[in-house]
Design a protein around this motif. Structure first.
Motif, PDB file in Angstrom:
ATOM      1  N   SER A  52       9.810   5.178  -1.109  1.00  0.00           N
ATOM      2  CA  SER A  52       9.517   6.132  -2.180  1.00  0.00           C
ATOM      3  C   SER A  52      10.773   6.407  -3.012  1.00  0.00           C
ATOM      4  CB  SER A  52       8.980   7.435  -1.584  1.00  0.00           C
ATOM      5  OG  SER A  52       8.765   8.387  -2.583  1.00  0.00           O
ATOM      6  N   ILE A  53      11.909   6.583  -2.345  1.00  0.00           N
ATOM      7  CA  ILE A  53      13.179   6.815  -3.043  1.00  0.00           C
ATOM      8  C   ILE A  53      13.546   5.595  -3.882  1.00  0.00           C
ATOM      9  CG2 ILE A  53      15.665   7.109  -2.694  1.00  0.00           C
ATOM     10  CD1 ILE A  53      14.915   8.850  -0.213  1.00  0.00           C
ATOM     11  N   LYS A  54      13.344   4.402  -3.316  1.00  0.00           N
ATOM     12  CA  LYS A  54      13.645   3.176  -4.046  1.00  0.00           C
ATOM     13  C   LYS A  54      12.796   3.085  -5.313  1.00  0.00           C
ATOM     14  CE  LYS A  54      13.618  -1.844  -3.617  1.00  0.00           C
ATOM     15  NZ  LYS A  54      13.314  -2.979  -2.725  1.00  0.00           N
ATOM     16  N   ALA A  55      11.514   3.419  -5.203  1.00  0.00           N
ATOM     17  CA  ALA A  55      10.623   3.377  -6.367  1.00  0.00           C
ATOM     18  C   ALA A  55      11.080   4.369  -7.433  1.00  0.00           C
ATOM     19  CB  ALA A  55       9.188   3.669  -5.938  1.00  0.00           C
ATOM     20  N   GLN A  56      11.505   5.555  -6.998  1.00  0.00           N
ATOM     21  CA  GLN A  56      11.996   6.559  -7.944  1.00  0.00           C
ATOM     22  C   GLN A  56      13.271   6.083  -8.626  1.00  0.00           C
ATOM     23  OE1 GLN A  56      12.370  10.071  -5.539  1.00  0.00           O
ATOM     24  NE2 GLN A  56      10.191  10.555  -5.640  1.00  0.00           N
ATOM     25  N   LEU A  57      14.174   5.475  -7.860  1.00  0.00           N
ATOM     26  CA  LEU A  57      15.422   4.975  -8.438  1.00  0.00           C
ATOM     27  C   LEU A  57      15.155   3.821  -9.429  1.00  0.00           C
ATOM     28  CD1 LEU A  57      17.760   5.047  -5.315  1.00  0.00           C
ATOM     29  CD2 LEU A  57      17.883   6.522  -7.325  1.00  0.00           C
ATOM     30  N   ASN A  58      14.210   2.950  -9.078  1.00  0.00           N
ATOM     31  CA  ASN A  58      13.863   1.875 -10.001  1.00  0.00           C
ATOM     32  C   ASN A  58      13.246   2.424 -11.274  1.00  0.00           C
ATOM     33  OD1 ASN A  58      14.807  -0.330  -8.571  1.00  0.00           O
ATOM     34  ND2 ASN A  58      12.930  -0.516  -7.371  1.00  0.00           N
ATOM     35  N   GLN A  59      12.477   3.492 -11.164  1.00  0.00           N
ATOM     36  CA  GLN A  59      11.873   4.142 -12.342  1.00  0.00           C
ATOM     37  C   GLN A  59      12.989   4.690 -13.229  1.00  0.00           C
ATOM     38  OE1 GLN A  59       8.379   5.060 -12.784  1.00  0.00           O
ATOM     39  NE2 GLN A  59       8.769   6.075 -14.705  1.00  0.00           N
ATOM     40  N   ILE A  60      13.962   5.375 -12.622  1.00  0.00           N
ATOM     41  CA  ILE A  60      15.090   5.929 -13.381  1.00  0.00           C
ATOM     42  C   ILE A  60      15.872   4.798 -14.045  1.00  0.00           C
ATOM     43  CG2 ILE A  60      17.299   7.129 -13.166  1.00  0.00           C
ATOM     44  CD1 ILE A  60      15.961   8.791 -10.887  1.00  0.00           C
ATOM     45  N   LYS A  61      16.110   3.718 -13.300  1.00  0.00           N
ATOM     46  CA  LYS A  61      16.858   2.572 -13.835  1.00  0.00           C
ATOM     47  C   LYS A  61      16.140   1.982 -15.060  1.00  0.00           C
ATOM     48  CE  LYS A  61      18.467  -2.012 -12.514  1.00  0.00           C
ATOM     49  NZ  LYS A  61      18.467  -3.020 -11.449  1.00  0.00           N
ATOM     50  N   SER A  62      14.825   1.869 -14.976  1.00  0.00           N
ATOM     51  CA  SER A  62      14.089   1.279 -16.100  1.00  0.00           C
ATOM     52  C   SER A  62      14.082   2.191 -17.328  1.00  0.00           C
ATOM     53  CB  SER A  62      12.648   0.950 -15.680  1.00  0.00           C
ATOM     54  OG  SER A  62      11.922   2.138 -15.458  1.00  0.00           O
ATOM     55  N   GLU A  63      14.287   3.487 -17.114  1.00  0.00           N
ATOM     56  CA  GLU A  63      14.320   4.427 -18.238  1.00  0.00           C
ATOM     57  C   GLU A  63      15.681   4.478 -18.901  1.00  0.00           C
ATOM     58  OE1 GLU A  63      12.926   8.143 -16.666  1.00  0.00           O
ATOM     59  OE2 GLU A  63      10.905   7.380 -16.320  1.00  0.00           O
ATOM     60  N   LEU A  64      16.704   3.926 -18.257  1.00  0.00           N
ATOM     61  CA  LEU A  64      18.045   3.941 -18.840  1.00  0.00           C
ATOM     62  C   LEU A  64      18.214   2.932 -19.942  1.00  0.00           C
ATOM     63  CD1 LEU A  64      20.281   4.377 -15.678  1.00  0.00           C
ATOM     64  CD2 LEU A  64      19.686   6.102 -17.348  1.00  0.00           C
ATOM     65  N   MET A  73       0.844  -1.166   0.000  1.00  0.00           N
ATOM     66  CA  MET A  73       0.000   0.000   0.000  1.00  0.00           C
ATOM     67  C   MET A  73       0.889   1.228   0.000  1.00  0.00           C
ATOM     68  SD  MET A  73      -2.000   2.592   0.840  1.00  0.00           S
ATOM     69  CE  MET A  73      -0.909   3.484   1.873  1.00  0.00           C
ATOM     70  N   HIS A  74       0.605   2.101  -0.929  1.00  0.00           N
ATOM     71  CA  HIS A  74       1.358   3.347  -0.951  1.00  0.00           C
ATOM     72  C   HIS A  74       0.456   4.448  -1.470  1.00  0.00           C
ATOM     73  CE1 HIS A  74       4.938   5.713  -0.670  1.00  0.00           C
ATOM     74  NE2 HIS A  74       4.799   6.124  -1.905  1.00  0.00           N
ATOM     75  N   LEU A  75       0.224   5.426  -0.656  1.00  0.00           N
ATOM     76  CA  LEU A  75      -0.611   6.555  -1.029  1.00  0.00           C
ATOM     77  C   LEU A  75       0.239   7.812  -0.940  1.00  0.00           C
ATOM     78  CD1 LEU A  75      -3.441   7.814  -1.605  1.00  0.00           C
ATOM     79  CD2 LEU A  75      -3.715   7.983   0.850  1.00  0.00           C
ATOM     80  N   GLU A  76       0.406   8.475  -2.062  1.00  0.00           N
ATOM     81  CA  GLU A  76       1.139   9.732  -2.068  1.00  0.00           C
ATOM     82  C   GLU A  76       0.192  10.827  -1.565  1.00  0.00           C
ATOM     83  OE1 GLU A  76       4.323  10.575  -2.743  1.00  0.00           O
ATOM     84  OE2 GLU A  76       4.784   8.466  -3.040  1.00  0.00           O
ATOM     85  N   LEU A  77       0.560  11.470  -0.480  1.00  0.00           N
ATOM     86  CA  LEU A  77      -0.268  12.540   0.050  1.00  0.00           C
ATOM     87  C   LEU A  77      -0.075  13.796  -0.777  1.00  0.00           C
ATOM     88  CD1 LEU A  77       0.202  12.092   3.895  1.00  0.00           C
ATOM     89  CD2 LEU A  77      -1.701  11.352   2.482  1.00  0.00           C
ATOM     90  N   ASN A  78      -1.167  14.358  -1.213  1.00  0.00           N
ATOM     91  CA  ASN A  78      -1.154  15.601  -1.972  1.00  0.00           C
ATOM     92  C   ASN A  78      -1.086  16.753  -0.970  1.00  0.00           C
ATOM     93  OD1 ASN A  78      -1.772  17.893  -3.432  1.00  0.00           O
ATOM     94  ND2 ASN A  78      -3.382  16.925  -4.630  1.00  0.00           N
ATOM     95  N   PRO A  79      -0.038  17.578  -1.010  1.00  0.00           N
ATOM     96  CA  PRO A  79       0.098  18.652  -0.018  1.00  0.00           C
ATOM     97  C   PRO A  79      -1.037  19.678  -0.084  1.00  0.00           C
ATOM     98  CG  PRO A  79       1.847  18.788  -1.668  1.00  0.00           C
ATOM     99  CD  PRO A  79       1.069  17.545  -1.955  1.00  0.00           C
ATOM    100  N   ASP A  80      -1.723  19.764  -1.208  1.00  0.00           N
ATOM    101  CA  ASP A  80      -2.812  20.730  -1.336  1.00  0.00           C
ATOM    102  C   ASP A  80      -4.153  20.156  -0.877  1.00  0.00           C
ATOM    103  OD1 ASP A  80      -1.019  22.562  -2.426  1.00  0.00           O
ATOM    104  OD2 ASP A  80      -1.370  21.810  -4.461  1.00  0.00           O
ATOM    105  N   LYS A  81      -4.202  18.863  -0.641  1.00  0.00           N
ATOM    106  CA  LYS A  81      -5.460  18.219  -0.287  1.00  0.00           C
ATOM    107  C   LYS A  81      -5.608  18.160   1.229  1.00  0.00           C
ATOM    108  CE  LYS A  81      -8.387  14.564  -1.790  1.00  0.00           C
ATOM    109  NZ  LYS A  81      -8.681  13.693  -2.864  1.00  0.00           N
TER     110      LYS A  81
END
Length: 110
Positions: free
Chosen positions: A98-110, A1-9
């Motif tokens: 969250s950082i791991k998910a971002q790094l995996n996203q970057i890795k998959s784009e390489l 489960m991962h919910l990104e909290l929207n700072p404006d919400k």
């Protein structure tokens, strides 16, 4: 489960949270009754509206009960005894995931 909290919400509906946690709304309603740390507001229709703080607490409850296998009583005790330490640790783990998910996203784009 991962919910990104929207700072404006400011509020999240029961349906949004049920979908994000992939559970029935009745489970979130049950946890609301069982855990004192959850304090959702109710709108004019009587629907629960959860603040970002409530969402963080729900994430922690979900983690303790669903991921770590705590009983409800065990989770309540754990929250009362070491609430701040647990919250701090949970926040750190969430940020690292969250950082791991971002790094995996970057890795998959390489």
């Amino acid at each position: 489960m991962h919910l990104e909290l929207n700072p404006d919400k400011r509020y999240y509906s029961m349906g949004e949270l049920a979908k994000a946690f992939d559970v029935n709304a009745s489970l979130i309603r049950f946890w609301d009754k069982e855990f004192d740390i959850l304090k959702p507001k109710k709108n004019a229709k009587g629907n629960r509206m959860f603040t970002p703080e409530d969402v963080k607490n729900l994430q922690l409850i979900y983690h303790l009960v669903k991921e770590r296998g705590f009983t409800l009583e065990g989770a309540k005790t754990h929250l009362k005894v070491g609430q701040q330490k647990t919250l701090d640790s949970f926040d750190i783990i969430s940020k690292l995931e969250s950082i791991k998910a971002q790094l995996n996203q970057i890795k998959s784009e390489l």
